[in-house]
Design a protein around this motif. Structure first.
Motif, PDB file in Angstrom:
ATOM      1  N   VAL A 219      -0.311  16.642  -7.531  1.00 51.81           N
ATOM      2  CA  VAL A 219      -1.397  16.492  -8.487  1.00 51.81           C
ATOM      3  C   VAL A 219      -0.875  16.643  -9.917  1.00 51.81           C
ATOM      4  N   GLN A 220      -1.323  15.791 -10.777  1.00 48.60           N
ATOM      5  CA  GLN A 220      -0.907  15.778 -12.179  1.00 48.60           C
ATOM      6  C   GLN A 220      -1.804  16.719 -12.982  1.00 48.60           C
ATOM      7  N   ASP A 221      -1.315  17.208 -14.131  1.00 47.41           N
ATOM      8  CA  ASP A 221      -2.169  18.070 -14.961  1.00 47.41           C
ATOM      9  C   ASP A 221      -2.717  17.342 -16.182  1.00 47.41           C
ATOM     10  N   HIS A 222      -2.328  16.082 -16.372  1.00 45.76           N
ATOM     11  CA  HIS A 222      -2.888  15.226 -17.414  1.00 45.76           C
ATOM     12  C   HIS A 222      -3.438  13.946 -16.776  1.00 45.76           C
ATOM     13  N   ILE A 223      -4.316  13.292 -17.499  1.00 45.12           N
ATOM     14  CA  ILE A 223      -4.847  12.018 -17.032  1.00 45.12           C
ATOM     15  C   ILE A 223      -5.059  11.106 -18.231  1.00 45.12           C
ATOM     16  N   ALA A 224      -4.873   9.801 -18.020  1.00 43.31           N
ATOM     17  CA  ALA A 224      -5.144   8.814 -19.062  1.00 43.31           C
ATOM     18  C   ALA A 224      -6.556   8.266 -18.858  1.00 43.31           C
ATOM     19  N   LEU A 225      -7.367   8.345 -19.895  1.00 45.95           N
ATOM     20  CA  LEU A 225      -8.739   7.822 -19.859  1.00 45.95           C
ATOM     21  C   LEU A 225      -8.770   6.535 -20.665  1.00 45.95           C
TER      22      LEU A 225
ATOM     23  N   HIS B 100       0.836  -1.206   0.000  1.00 45.53           N
ATOM     24  CA  HIS B 100       0.000   0.000   0.000  1.00 45.53           C
ATOM     25  C   HIS B 100       0.867   1.250   0.000  1.00 45.53           C
ATOM     26  N   SER B 101       0.668   2.101  -0.973  1.00 45.23           N
ATOM     27  CA  SER B 101       1.399   3.363  -1.073  1.00 45.23           C
ATOM     28  C   SER B 101       0.478   4.394  -1.696  1.00 45.23           C
ATOM     29  N   GLN B 102       0.193   5.443  -0.964  1.00 43.36           N
ATOM     30  CA  GLN B 102      -0.717   6.478  -1.453  1.00 43.36           C
ATOM     31  C   GLN B 102      -0.250   7.060  -2.773  1.00 43.36           C
ATOM     32  N   TYR B 103       1.037   7.372  -2.859  1.00 36.87           N
ATOM     33  CA  TYR B 103       1.553   8.029  -4.054  1.00 36.87           C
ATOM     34  C   TYR B 103       1.597   7.086  -5.250  1.00 36.87           C
ATOM     35  N   ALA B 104       1.952   5.817  -4.992  1.00 35.80           N
ATOM     36  CA  ALA B 104       2.002   4.859  -6.086  1.00 35.80           C
ATOM     37  C   ALA B 104       0.612   4.622  -6.659  1.00 35.80           C
TER      38      ALA B 104
ATOM     39  N   ALA C 152      -0.571   7.500  -8.667  1.00 37.09           N
ATOM     40  CA  ALA C 152       0.138   7.538  -9.950  1.00 37.09           C
ATOM     41  C   ALA C 152      -0.445   6.536 -10.934  1.00 37.09           C
ATOM     42  N   PHE C 153      -0.731   5.323 -10.459  1.00 39.42           N
ATOM     43  CA  PHE C 153      -1.310   4.302 -11.337  1.00 39.42           C
ATOM     44  C   PHE C 153      -2.658   4.758 -11.879  1.00 39.42           C
ATOM     45  N   ARG C 154      -3.444   5.391 -11.031  1.00 34.62           N
ATOM     46  CA  ARG C 154      -4.774   5.832 -11.452  1.00 34.62           C
ATOM     47  C   ARG C 154      -4.692   6.951 -12.484  1.00 34.62           C
ATOM     48  N   TYR C 155      -3.783   7.882 -12.284  1.00 36.91           N
ATOM     49  CA  TYR C 155      -3.601   8.943 -13.270  1.00 36.91           C
ATOM     50  C   TYR C 155      -3.200   8.367 -14.619  1.00 36.91           C
ATOM     51  N   GLY C 156      -2.355   7.344 -14.602  1.00 39.73           N
ATOM     52  CA  GLY C 156      -1.878   6.750 -15.854  1.00 39.73           C
ATOM     53  C   GLY C 156      -2.743   5.626 -16.379  1.00 39.73           C
ATOM     54  N   ALA C 157      -3.822   5.288 -15.666  1.00 42.27           N
ATOM     55  CA  ALA C 157      -4.717   4.187 -16.050  1.00 42.27           C
ATOM     56  C   ALA C 157      -3.929   2.897 -16.241  1.00 42.27           C
TER      57      ALA C 157
ATOM     58  N   ALA D 145       4.758   8.343 -18.775  1.00 41.73           N
ATOM     59  CA  ALA D 145       5.232   9.670 -18.381  1.00 41.73           C
ATOM     60  C   ALA D 145       4.331  10.288 -17.315  1.00 41.73           C
ATOM     61  N   ILE D 146       3.014  10.180 -17.501  1.00 46.13           N
ATOM     62  CA  ILE D 146       2.063  10.720 -16.529  1.00 46.13           C
ATOM     63  C   ILE D 146       2.243  10.032 -15.171  1.00 46.13           C
ATOM     64  N   THR D 147       2.361   8.718 -15.201  1.00 46.93           N
ATOM     65  CA  THR D 147       2.503   7.947 -13.969  1.00 46.93           C
ATOM     66  C   THR D 147       3.804   8.290 -13.261  1.00 46.93           C
ATOM     67  N   LEU D 148       4.887   8.358 -14.000  1.00 49.19           N
ATOM     68  CA  LEU D 148       6.191   8.699 -13.429  1.00 49.19           C
ATOM     69  C   LEU D 148       6.172  10.082 -12.786  1.00 49.19           C
ATOM     70  N   HIS D 149       5.595  11.043 -13.477  1.00 44.89           N
ATOM     71  CA  HIS D 149       5.564  12.410 -12.963  1.00 44.89           C
ATOM     72  C   HIS D 149       4.796  12.479 -11.651  1.00 44.89           C
ATOM     73  N   SER D 150       3.656  11.815 -11.617  1.00 47.22           N
ATOM     74  CA  SER D 150       2.833  11.822 -10.414  1.00 47.22           C
ATOM     75  C   SER D 150       3.541  11.125  -9.259  1.00 47.22           C
ATOM     76  N   PHE D 151       4.195   9.994  -9.540  1.00 45.60           N
ATOM     77  CA  PHE D 151       4.853   9.205  -8.493  1.00 45.60           C
ATOM     78  C   PHE D 151       6.070   9.943  -7.929  1.00 45.60           C
ATOM     79  N   ARG D 152       6.869  10.503  -8.797  1.00 48.39           N
ATOM     80  CA  ARG D 152       8.129  11.116  -8.351  1.00 48.39           C
ATOM     81  C   ARG D 152       7.943  12.501  -7.751  1.00 48.39           C
ATOM     82  N   LYS D 153       7.003  13.260  -8.303  1.00 48.72           N
ATOM     83  CA  LYS D 153       6.787  14.606  -7.787  1.00 48.72           C
ATOM     84  C   LYS D 153       5.851  14.601  -6.587  1.00 48.72           C
ATOM     85  N   LYS D 154       5.100  13.505  -6.434  1.00 50.76           N
ATOM     86  CA  LYS D 154       4.152  13.375  -5.325  1.00 50.76           C
ATOM     87  C   LYS D 154       3.215  14.584  -5.247  1.00 50.76           C
TER      88      LYS D 154
END
Length: 252
Positions: A145-151, A90-94, A97-102, A134-143
């Protein structure tokens, strides 16, 4: 336990996991599955990259934390197009990140049913897009909110800016995402997941079936319980959400 949609040819699988017991359990599980073939298993980033280059797998099961890096490091360094299921404690940031990148993931410890459900989802998905990674990496490493999302729909993945989304509408287990250009995408995730993911952004839950972008709000009629968007769309505000909506809009 077999897939509900059998494959015409087995998927070639690599397991990257540094816990020996989990790696062995996964190998034993896949040996019983006619739709999958294990072509390699390892515990480090460097070994995984070499295996992927040599065997050209269809599917990676990737642990997040490895002795010499992370599963994300592997995705950054390969050019092969693959499907991916992440394995993580369990990791909040991970998870965010997975959800942002679908991207599919399993929380450890997991059971066979959860694994089979993830495999069923992933066989119907396309290999990961570089934009998803890229979206997932950015969200995970920067911890942050992301400005893009994968649908992810049943047929494709669309990368959009969050500011391009006007609102989300629930449709049973699916969600329709409406974009400012007049297009829409029917995604294979429930509205609840988007609500949780975007809770710290500029999206407002007004109703059990609606999540809207504050930038597109034109006016609010409290008595009628209706928010009008700038394009004329009417979004209902439920009784139980009225106080939350009132307080939220006062801050704008």
């Amino acid at each position: 336990m077999n897939l509900t949609t059998p494959l015409t040819a087995p998927l070639r699988v690599i397991i990257v996991e540094d816990m020996i017991s989990i790696r062995q359990d996964l190998e034993e599980f896949f040996q019983q599955q006619p739709d999958f073939i294990i072509v390699g298993a390892c515990s480090t980033v460097s070994d995984a990259i070499a295996l992927i280059h040599n065997t050209k797998p269809d599917l990676l099961l990737l642990d997040i934390g490895l002795p010499d890096g992370t599963g994300f490091d592997i995705l950054e360094q390969i050019t092969e197009k693959v499907k991916v299921i992440f394995l993580t404690a369990h990791s909040q940031y991970a998870i965010q990140a997975f959800r942002y990148g679908a991207i599919d993931y399993l929380l450890k410890p997991f059971n066979e049913l959860e694994l089979m459900e993830a495999l069923q989802r992933v066989i119907n998905a396309q290999p990961l897009l570089r934009e998803q990674i890229a979206i997932t990496l950015h969200s995970f490493r920067k911890k942050k909110v992301q400005d893009h999302i994968a649908l992810r729909s049943q047929d494709f993945v669309k990368i959009v800016k969050l500011k391009e989304i006007t609102y989300f509408e629930a449709d049973n287990k699916y969600t329709t995402v409406f974009l400012n250009a007049g297009n829409k995408v029917v995604t294979s995730k429930p509205l609840k997941e988007y609500d949780e993911l975007l809770s710290e952004t500029f999206f407002l839950r007004t109703h059990q079936s609606y999540l809207l972008n504050e930038f597109y709000i034109d006016r609010y009629h409290p008595k009628g319980g209706i928010i009008y968007l700038k394009d004329g769309t009417q979004i209902p505000v439920s009784e139980r959400k009225k106080e939350i909506v009132d307080q939220y809009l006062k801050k704008l």
